[in-house]
Design a protein around this motif. Structure first.
Motif, PDB file in Angstrom:
ATOM      1  N   GLU A  60       0.827  -1.206   0.000  1.00 31.11           N
ATOM      2  CA  GLU A  60       0.000   0.000   0.000  1.00 31.11           C
ATOM      3  C   GLU A  60       0.862   1.256   0.000  1.00 31.11           C
ATOM      4  N   HIS A  61       1.946   1.238   0.776  1.00 28.61           N
ATOM      5  CA  HIS A  61       2.826   2.400   0.812  1.00 28.61           C
ATOM      6  C   HIS A  61       3.434   2.683  -0.560  1.00 28.61           C
ATOM      7  N   ARG A  62       3.689   1.651  -1.319  1.00 30.09           N
ATOM      8  CA  ARG A  62       4.289   1.829  -2.641  1.00 30.09           C
ATOM      9  C   ARG A  62       3.288   2.320  -3.682  1.00 30.09           C
ATOM     10  N   ASN A  63       2.024   2.333  -3.336  1.00 29.32           N
ATOM     11  CA  ASN A  63       0.974   2.786  -4.246  1.00 29.32           C
ATOM     12  C   ASN A  63       0.674   4.258  -3.966  1.00 29.32           C
ATOM     13  N   PRO A  64       1.052   5.182  -4.868  1.00 31.24           N
ATOM     14  CA  PRO A  64       0.843   6.617  -4.599  1.00 31.24           C
ATOM     15  C   PRO A  64      -0.621   7.023  -4.574  1.00 31.24           C
ATOM     16  N   ALA A  65      -1.509   6.128  -5.012  1.00 29.12           N
ATOM     17  CA  ALA A  65      -2.943   6.434  -4.989  1.00 29.12           C
ATOM     18  C   ALA A  65      -3.609   5.949  -3.705  1.00 29.12           C
ATOM     19  N   PHE A  66      -2.885   5.173  -2.912  1.00 25.23           N
ATOM     20  CA  PHE A  66      -3.481   4.627  -1.688  1.00 25.23           C
ATOM     21  C   PHE A  66      -3.565   5.690  -0.601  1.00 25.23           C
ATOM     22  N   GLU A  67      -4.713   5.725   0.084  1.00 24.56           N
ATOM     23  CA  GLU A  67      -4.883   6.573   1.255  1.00 24.56           C
ATOM     24  C   GLU A  67      -5.528   5.753   2.368  1.00 24.56           C
ATOM     25  N   ILE A  68      -5.199   6.082   3.589  1.00 24.03           N
ATOM     26  CA  ILE A  68      -5.760   5.372   4.729  1.00 24.03           C
ATOM     27  C   ILE A  68      -7.255   5.665   4.856  1.00 24.03           C
ATOM     28  N   THR A  69      -7.958   4.750   5.496  1.00 23.17           N
ATOM     29  CA  THR A  69      -9.386   4.915   5.754  1.00 23.17           C
ATOM     30  C   THR A  69      -9.582   5.444   7.171  1.00 23.17           C
ATOM     31  N   THR A 194       4.907  11.254  -1.299  1.00 21.34           N
ATOM     32  CA  THR A 194       4.808   9.884  -1.807  1.00 21.34           C
ATOM     33  C   THR A 194       3.390   9.543  -2.243  1.00 21.34           C
ATOM     34  N   THR A 195       2.499  10.527  -2.215  1.00 23.41           N
ATOM     35  CA  THR A 195       1.108  10.307  -2.588  1.00 23.41           C
ATOM     36  C   THR A 195       0.548  11.581  -3.205  1.00 23.41           C
ATOM     37  N   GLU A 196      -0.438  11.422  -4.080  1.00 18.66           N
ATOM     38  CA  GLU A 196      -0.988  12.558  -4.809  1.00 18.66           C
ATOM     39  C   GLU A 196      -1.634  13.591  -3.888  1.00 18.66           C
ATOM     40  N   THR A 197      -2.102  13.170  -2.727  1.00 15.13           N
ATOM     41  CA  THR A 197      -2.758  14.116  -1.827  1.00 15.13           C
ATOM     42  C   THR A 197      -1.783  15.134  -1.235  1.00 15.13           C
ATOM     43  N   MET A 198      -0.485  14.897  -1.411  1.00 16.95           N
ATOM     44  CA  MET A 198       0.518  15.847  -0.929  1.00 16.95           C
ATOM     45  C   MET A 198       1.070  16.697  -2.072  1.00 16.95           C
ATOM     46  N   ALA A 199       0.391  16.683  -3.222  1.00 20.21           N
ATOM     47  CA  ALA A 199       0.887  17.401  -4.394  1.00 20.21           C
ATOM     48  C   ALA A 199       0.938  18.908  -4.171  1.00 20.21           C
TER      49      ALA A 199
END
Length: 291
Positions: A60-69, A194-199
Protein backbone atom coordinates in the motif's frame (compact mmCIF):
# COMPACT_ATOMS: atom_id res chain seq x y z
CA UNK A 1 -22.25 15.24 15.83
CA UNK A 2 -24.20 15.62 12.57
CA UNK A 3 -21.12 17.06 10.85
CA UNK A 4 -19.09 13.82 11.02
CA UNK A 5 -19.78 10.53 9.27
CA UNK A 6 -18.54 7.11 10.44
CA UNK A 7 -16.45 5.24 7.88
CA UNK A 8 -19.39 2.94 7.18
CA UNK A 9 -21.30 5.94 5.80
CA UNK A 10 -18.42 7.42 3.81
CA UNK A 11 -19.78 6.12 0.51
CA UNK A 12 -23.23 7.55 1.25
CA UNK A 13 -21.71 10.90 2.18
CA UNK A 14 -19.67 11.04 -1.00
CA UNK A 15 -22.76 10.32 -3.10
CA UNK A 16 -24.99 12.79 -1.26
CA UNK A 17 -25.29 15.77 -3.58
CA UNK A 18 -26.33 18.02 -0.71
CA UNK A 19 -23.48 17.03 1.57
CA UNK A 20 -20.68 18.38 -0.61
CA UNK A 21 -17.18 16.98 -0.44
CA UNK A 22 -16.00 15.13 2.66
CA UNK A 23 -12.43 14.67 3.84
CA UNK A 24 -10.99 12.34 6.51
CA UNK A 25 -11.04 13.30 10.18
CA UNK A 26 -7.41 12.63 10.98
CA UNK A 27 -6.26 11.15 14.29
CA UNK A 28 -2.70 11.52 15.58
CA UNK A 29 -2.12 7.75 15.68
CA UNK A 30 -2.63 7.58 11.91
CA UNK A 31 0.69 9.30 11.24
CA UNK A 32 4.38 8.86 11.89
CA UNK A 33 7.50 10.68 10.75
CA UNK A 34 7.20 11.70 7.09
CA UNK A 35 4.24 9.36 6.68
CA UNK A 36 0.61 10.48 6.94
CA UNK A 37 -0.48 6.96 5.87
CA UNK A 38 1.12 5.14 8.79
CA UNK A 39 -2.08 3.45 10.02
CA UNK A 40 -5.81 3.48 9.39
CA UNK A 41 -9.16 1.83 9.93
CA UNK A 42 -9.34 -0.03 6.61
CA UNK A 43 -8.93 -3.46 8.19
CA UNK A 44 -11.39 -2.63 10.96
CA UNK A 45 -14.40 -2.48 8.59
CA UNK A 46 -15.98 0.46 10.38
CA UNK A 47 -15.28 -0.71 13.94
CA UNK A 48 -13.43 1.76 16.12
CA UNK A 49 -11.67 -0.99 18.09
CA UNK A 50 -8.61 -0.48 20.27
CA UNK A 51 -6.29 2.52 20.37
CA UNK A 52 -3.62 0.79 18.24
CA UNK A 53 -4.45 0.80 14.52
CA UNK A 54 -3.29 -1.73 11.92
CA UNK A 55 -0.24 -0.30 10.17
CA UNK A 56 -0.10 0.26 6.44
CA UNK A 57 1.71 -2.48 4.54
CA UNK A 58 4.58 -2.10 2.10
CA UNK A 59 2.42 -2.76 -0.96
CA UNK A 60 0.00 0.00 0.00
CA UNK A 61 2.83 2.40 0.81
CA UNK A 62 4.29 1.83 -2.64
CA UNK A 63 0.97 2.79 -4.25
CA UNK A 64 0.84 6.62 -4.60
CA UNK A 65 -2.94 6.43 -4.99
CA UNK A 66 -3.48 4.63 -1.69
CA UNK A 67 -4.88 6.57 1.25
CA UNK A 68 -5.76 5.37 4.73
CA UNK A 69 -9.39 4.92 5.75
CA UNK A 70 -10.50 7.11 8.67
CA UNK A 71 -13.24 6.30 11.14
CA UNK A 72 -14.96 9.63 10.59
CA UNK A 73 -15.33 12.04 7.69
CA UNK A 74 -15.99 15.78 7.90
CA UNK A 75 -17.22 18.32 5.34
CA UNK A 76 -14.32 20.01 3.61
CA UNK A 77 -16.26 23.24 4.05
CA UNK A 78 -15.61 22.97 7.80
CA UNK A 79 -11.87 22.76 7.18
CA UNK A 80 -12.01 25.75 4.83
CA UNK A 81 -14.03 27.69 7.40
CA UNK A 82 -11.25 27.14 9.95
CA UNK A 83 -8.16 27.74 7.82
CA UNK A 84 -9.38 29.73 4.82
CA UNK A 85 -8.27 29.02 1.27
CA UNK A 86 -6.75 25.54 1.00
CA UNK A 87 -4.36 26.86 -1.65
CA UNK A 88 -2.84 29.09 1.05
CA UNK A 89 -2.58 26.14 3.46
CA UNK A 90 -1.55 23.22 1.23
CA UNK A 91 -0.47 21.02 4.11
CA UNK A 92 -0.90 20.59 7.86
CA UNK A 93 1.86 19.76 10.32
CA UNK A 94 1.17 18.44 13.78
CA UNK A 95 2.44 16.36 16.68
CA UNK A 96 0.86 13.74 18.92
CA UNK A 97 -0.38 15.10 22.22
CA UNK A 98 -0.03 11.74 23.95
CA UNK A 99 3.28 10.02 24.64
CA UNK A 100 3.68 6.31 25.36
CA UNK A 101 6.57 4.19 26.69
CA UNK A 102 5.72 1.62 24.01
CA UNK A 103 6.55 4.07 21.20
CA UNK A 104 10.00 4.19 19.70
CA UNK A 105 10.02 7.98 19.94
CA UNK A 106 8.66 10.70 22.24
CA UNK A 107 7.92 13.67 19.98
CA UNK A 108 6.07 12.15 17.02
CA UNK A 109 5.05 14.51 14.24
CA UNK A 110 4.15 14.44 10.56
CA UNK A 111 2.86 16.42 7.64
CA UNK A 112 -0.57 15.57 6.25
CA UNK A 113 -3.02 16.86 3.64
CA UNK A 114 -5.36 19.68 4.71
CA UNK A 115 -8.00 17.39 6.21
CA UNK A 116 -10.00 17.60 9.40
CA UNK A 117 -7.83 16.96 12.46
CA UNK A 118 -8.97 15.67 15.85
CA UNK A 119 -7.84 16.99 19.22
CA UNK A 120 -5.25 14.23 19.66
CA UNK A 121 -2.93 16.25 17.42
CA UNK A 122 -1.70 19.82 17.84
CA UNK A 123 -1.10 21.67 14.58
CA UNK A 124 1.86 23.97 14.00
CA UNK A 125 2.14 26.53 11.22
CA UNK A 126 5.39 28.27 10.22
CA UNK A 127 5.11 32.04 10.09
CA UNK A 128 6.78 32.26 6.69
CA UNK A 129 4.19 29.93 5.13
CA UNK A 130 4.67 26.60 3.40
CA UNK A 131 5.82 28.12 0.11
CA UNK A 132 9.08 29.09 1.83
CA UNK A 133 11.48 26.09 1.75
CA UNK A 134 12.68 27.02 5.24
CA UNK A 135 9.38 25.62 6.51
CA UNK A 136 10.73 22.17 5.70
CA UNK A 137 13.51 22.83 8.21
CA UNK A 138 10.94 23.07 11.00
CA UNK A 139 9.60 19.65 10.02
CA UNK A 140 13.08 18.13 9.89
CA UNK A 141 14.15 19.71 13.17
CA UNK A 142 11.16 18.41 15.12
CA UNK A 143 11.48 14.99 13.47
CA UNK A 144 15.15 14.54 14.34
CA UNK A 145 16.59 12.17 16.92
CA UNK A 146 18.60 14.88 18.75
CA UNK A 147 15.44 16.94 19.23
CA UNK A 148 13.57 13.86 20.44
CA UNK A 149 16.31 13.16 22.99
CA UNK A 150 15.97 16.71 24.32
CA UNK A 151 12.20 16.36 24.52
CA UNK A 152 12.60 13.22 26.64
CA UNK A 153 14.54 15.17 29.23
CA UNK A 154 11.82 17.80 29.48
CA UNK A 155 8.55 15.89 29.20
CA UNK A 156 6.96 13.81 31.94
CA UNK A 157 3.85 11.68 32.16
CA UNK A 158 1.91 10.95 28.99
CA UNK A 159 0.61 14.39 27.99
CA UNK A 160 2.82 16.47 25.72
CA UNK A 161 1.31 19.84 26.50
CA UNK A 162 2.04 22.83 24.31
CA UNK A 163 3.60 24.79 27.17
CA UNK A 164 6.32 22.10 27.21
CA UNK A 165 6.80 22.23 23.45
CA UNK A 166 7.19 26.01 23.59
CA UNK A 167 10.22 25.57 25.86
CA UNK A 168 12.04 23.09 23.62
CA UNK A 169 15.14 24.37 21.76
CA UNK A 170 14.00 24.62 18.14
CA UNK A 171 16.53 26.16 15.78
CA UNK A 172 15.29 29.55 14.46
CA UNK A 173 14.73 30.25 10.73
CA UNK A 174 17.77 32.51 10.49
CA UNK A 175 20.01 29.64 11.65
CA UNK A 176 19.87 28.10 8.18
CA UNK A 177 21.99 29.17 5.24
CA UNK A 178 21.04 28.66 1.60
CA UNK A 179 22.96 25.38 1.32
CA UNK A 180 21.44 24.14 4.58
CA UNK A 181 17.90 24.78 3.36
CA UNK A 182 18.60 23.03 0.05
CA UNK A 183 20.05 19.99 1.84
CA UNK A 184 17.12 19.69 4.24
CA UNK A 185 14.19 20.69 2.02
CA UNK A 186 15.09 18.24 -0.75
CA UNK A 187 15.08 15.36 1.73
CA UNK A 188 11.87 16.41 3.47
CA UNK A 189 10.19 16.70 0.07
CA UNK A 190 11.26 13.23 -1.05
CA UNK A 191 10.28 11.64 2.25
CA UNK A 192 6.89 13.37 2.35
CA UNK A 193 5.66 13.54 -1.23
CA UNK A 194 4.81 9.88 -1.81
CA UNK A 195 1.11 10.31 -2.59
CA UNK A 196 -0.99 12.56 -4.81
CA UNK A 197 -2.76 14.12 -1.83
CA UNK A 198 0.52 15.85 -0.93
CA UNK A 199 0.89 17.40 -4.39
CA UNK A 200 -0.04 20.91 -3.22
CA UNK A 201 2.82 20.79 -0.73
CA UNK A 202 5.24 19.63 -3.42
CA UNK A 203 4.13 22.36 -5.82
CA UNK A 204 4.58 24.95 -3.11
CA UNK A 205 8.12 23.67 -2.64
CA UNK A 206 8.76 24.21 -6.34
CA UNK A 207 8.61 20.56 -7.39
CA UNK A 208 6.31 19.67 -10.28
CA UNK A 209 7.07 15.99 -10.73
CA UNK A 210 5.27 12.80 -9.74
CA UNK A 211 5.29 11.46 -6.16
CA UNK A 212 8.55 9.86 -5.08
CA UNK A 213 8.79 6.09 -4.83
CA UNK A 214 8.42 4.50 -1.41
CA UNK A 215 11.86 2.94 -1.07
CA UNK A 216 12.41 1.67 2.48
CA UNK A 217 16.21 1.62 2.30
CA UNK A 218 16.48 5.07 0.75
CA UNK A 219 14.01 6.56 3.22
CA UNK A 220 16.08 5.22 6.10
CA UNK A 221 19.19 6.79 4.56
CA UNK A 222 17.53 10.19 4.06
CA UNK A 223 16.24 10.26 7.62
CA UNK A 224 19.68 9.28 8.94
CA UNK A 225 21.27 12.13 6.99
CA UNK A 226 18.83 14.58 8.52
CA UNK A 227 19.45 13.18 12.01
CA UNK A 228 23.19 13.53 11.50
CA UNK A 229 22.83 17.09 10.19
CA UNK A 230 20.88 18.12 13.27
CA UNK A 231 23.33 16.36 15.57
CA UNK A 232 26.02 18.65 14.19
CA UNK A 233 23.68 21.65 14.27
CA UNK A 234 23.12 21.08 18.00
CA UNK A 235 26.88 20.92 18.52
CA UNK A 236 27.18 17.21 19.28
CA UNK A 237 30.49 15.48 18.74
CA UNK A 238 30.56 11.85 17.64
CA UNK A 239 30.86 10.42 21.14
CA UNK A 240 27.88 12.44 22.34
CA UNK A 241 25.85 11.24 19.37
CA UNK A 242 26.85 7.66 20.15
CA UNK A 243 25.57 8.17 23.70
CA UNK A 244 22.23 9.53 22.48
CA UNK A 245 21.77 6.57 20.15
CA UNK A 246 22.83 3.97 22.71
CA UNK A 247 24.56 4.84 26.03
CA UNK A 248 25.93 1.30 26.30
CA UNK A 249 28.32 2.04 23.43
CA UNK A 250 29.92 4.79 25.50
CA UNK A 251 29.36 3.83 29.12
CA UNK A 252 29.50 0.04 28.89
CA UNK A 253 26.86 -2.70 28.85
CA UNK A 254 26.31 -2.49 32.61
CA UNK A 255 25.24 1.16 32.36
CA UNK A 256 21.67 1.31 33.78
CA UNK A 257 20.24 3.99 31.47
CA UNK A 258 18.84 3.61 27.95
CA UNK A 259 17.66 6.21 25.46
CA UNK A 260 15.84 4.76 22.45
CA UNK A 261 15.23 1.32 23.92
CA UNK A 262 12.01 0.57 22.01
CA UNK A 263 13.46 1.77 18.71
CA UNK A 264 16.55 -0.39 19.19
CA UNK A 265 14.48 -3.43 20.18
CA UNK A 266 12.22 -3.05 17.14
CA UNK A 267 15.11 -2.71 14.71
CA UNK A 268 17.00 -5.64 16.19
CA UNK A 269 13.90 -7.79 15.69
CA UNK A 270 13.17 -6.46 12.20
CA UNK A 271 16.62 -5.99 10.66
CA UNK A 272 18.90 -8.00 12.92
CA UNK A 273 20.80 -4.82 13.81
CA UNK A 274 20.28 -1.38 15.29
CA UNK A 275 20.01 0.10 11.82
CA UNK A 276 19.38 3.69 12.87
CA UNK A 277 22.61 3.75 14.89
CA UNK A 278 24.69 2.49 11.96
CA UNK A 279 23.14 4.81 9.38
CA UNK A 280 23.20 7.95 11.53
CA UNK A 281 26.82 7.53 12.60
CA UNK A 282 27.88 6.83 9.01
CA UNK A 283 26.02 9.94 7.83
CA UNK A 284 27.63 11.97 10.62
CA UNK A 285 31.08 10.82 9.53
CA UNK A 286 30.37 11.78 5.91
CA UNK A 287 29.27 15.26 6.94
CA UNK A 288 32.35 15.67 9.12
CA UNK A 289 34.59 14.79 6.18
CA UNK A 290 32.93 17.46 4.01
CA UNK A 291 33.51 20.23 6.54
Amino acid sequence: MNWVHPASRAKDAAEDGHAGRYVPLYEAKMGYFYDHRHAGYGARKGERGHRVLPQTGLREHRNPAFEITPHYWVPQAEVVRKVGNIADTPVFFGFRNIMSPTNGRTFICNLLPPWGVGNSMTLLSPRMGWADPRAACLVANLSSLPFDFICRQKAGGVNLNFFIVRQLPVLPPDFYGTDDVAFIASRVLELTYTTETMALFARGMGYGGAPFAWDVARRALLRAELDAWYARAYGLDRRQLEYILDPHDVMGTDYPSQTFRVLRKHEMATYGEYRTRRLVLAAYDRLECKN
